[in-house]
Enzyme design. Structure first.
Site, mmCIF file in Angstrom:
data_model
loop_
_atom_site.group_PDB
_atom_site.id
_atom_site.type_symbol
_atom_site.label_atom_id
_atom_site.label_comp_id
_atom_site.label_asym_id
_atom_site.label_seq_id
_atom_site.Cartn_x
_atom_site.Cartn_y
_atom_site.Cartn_z
ATOM 1 N N LYS A 149 -6.799 7.272 10.169
ATOM 2 C CA LYS A 149 -7.181 5.855 10.131
ATOM 3 C C LYS A 149 -7.618 5.323 11.494
ATOM 4 O O LYS A 149 -8.162 4.230 11.591
ATOM 5 C CB LYS A 149 -6.014 5.011 9.595
ATOM 6 C CG LYS A 149 -5.518 5.414 8.212
ATOM 7 C CD LYS A 149 -6.603 5.308 7.172
ATOM 8 C CE LYS A 149 -6.056 5.422 5.748
ATOM 9 N NZ LYS A 149 -5.464 6.729 5.441
ATOM 10 N N ALA B 174 -2.780 0.336 7.323
ATOM 11 C CA ALA B 174 -4.146 -0.115 7.613
ATOM 12 C C ALA B 174 -5.124 0.873 7.001
ATOM 13 O O ALA B 174 -4.814 2.054 6.835
ATOM 14 C CB ALA B 174 -4.378 -0.227 9.115
ATOM 15 N N GLU C 61 -0.895 -10.555 3.295
ATOM 16 C CA GLU C 61 -0.577 -9.725 4.456
ATOM 17 C C GLU C 61 -0.867 -10.491 5.744
ATOM 18 O O GLU C 61 -0.066 -10.486 6.678
ATOM 19 C CB GLU C 61 -1.388 -8.426 4.415
ATOM 20 C CG GLU C 61 -0.925 -7.452 3.342
ATOM 21 C CD GLU C 61 -1.849 -6.263 3.178
ATOM 22 O OE1 GLU C 61 -1.414 -5.270 2.573
ATOM 23 O OE2 GLU C 61 -3.006 -6.321 3.645
ATOM 24 N N GLY D 268 -5.569 -2.542 -0.797
ATOM 25 C CA GLY D 268 -4.633 -2.817 -1.883
ATOM 26 C C GLY D 268 -4.748 -4.224 -2.430
ATOM 27 O O GLY D 268 -3.919 -4.645 -3.240
ATOM 28 N N GLY E 29 0.815 -1.209 0.000
ATOM 29 C CA GLY E 29 0.000 0.000 0.000
ATOM 30 C C GLY E 29 0.845 1.253 0.000
ATOM 31 O O GLY E 29 2.080 1.197 0.033
ATOM 32 N N GLY F 8 -6.782 -4.390 3.302
ATOM 33 C CA GLY F 8 -7.144 -5.020 2.042
ATOM 34 C C GLY F 8 -7.523 -4.055 0.949
ATOM 35 O O GLY F 8 -7.927 -4.470 -0.135
#
Length: 223
Positions: free
Chosen positions: A121, A83, A103, A97, A29, A95
């Site tokens: 985040k 994250a 991961e 990415g 990411g 997820g």
């Protein structure tokens, strides 16, 4: 600071968790990319890295960092990744990415999981960000119905009019509108659906440390 500057700040801070002479796990990411760029500056201090995606492996190689197959190692000191959302208890949605399965696999081997992200985040409750679920292609419709029954709105992830295909040859269903009161329980419940490879809830193996970029600098949380 801009969002990218916050990501760069946490990427630099994460270098302090890199153990010299060892193999480390690296996520996928935009924030992980900033970390890879920082890691490239100290590449001679580490033995190498395990990548959580082909994109990450390519970026690591571009910096001259040796890539190891996870099957060839027993454990690693640390896994560093971003994250999409993280709670004050260290549970995460990941997820965005499309690398959630790898991961989760790499994170499971690491002794310590360091999450790096900008401060936006950090959330009180997971679920505003659509929850990614990696699925076997032939089970897409079956799984979508099961996810809808849980109260979510499943949407197949597409790009340029075609389903996004993961490094594992699978599809991603993004689930909107879920009320995630108990992340660990929901993680187990979705993982039990036949056809699901894994769900992008990282609660049973959440973060140990979060480095969060803010306008005032990097905040560190331990779980």
């Amino acid at each position: 600071m801009t969002q990218d500057e916050m990501k760069q700040a946490v990427a630099r801070a994460a270098i302090d968790y890199v153990v010299a002479g060892e193999i480390i796990g690296v996520g996928t990411g935009s924030t992980a990319n900033f970390f890879i760029d920082e890691l490239g500056k100290i590449k001679d201090r580490i033995k190498g890295a395990v990548a959580s995606s082909e994109a990450t492996a390519e970026r690591l190689r571009a910096h001259g960092i040796t890539i190891f197959d996870l099957n060839d190692i027993d454990s690693m000191s640390v896994y560093i990744d971003g994250a999409d959302e993280i709670t004050a208890q260290g549970a995460m949605i990941k997820g965005g990415g499309a690398a959630l399965t790898r991961e989760k696999i790499v994170a499971s081997v690491a002794k310590k999981f360091v999450c790096i992200a900008d401060g936006s985040k950090l959330v009180d409750k997971l679920g505003k960000f659509p929850l990614p679920v990696e699925v076997i292609p032939m089970a897409q419709a079956v799984v979508a119905r099961k996810l809808a029954a849980l109260g979510g709105e499943p949407r197949l992830r597409v790009k340029d009019g075609k389903a996004v295909v993961t490094d594992n040859g699978c599809y991603i269903i993004d689930v909107l509108g879920l009320q995630i009161e108990d992340p660990a329980t929901l993680e187990a419940q979705i993982n039990d659906i036949v056809g699901v490879v894994t769900v992008g809830l990282f609660a049973r193996r959440g973060a140990d440390i979060a480095l969060l970029g803010t306008a005032d600098g990097v905040n560190s949380l331990s779980f």
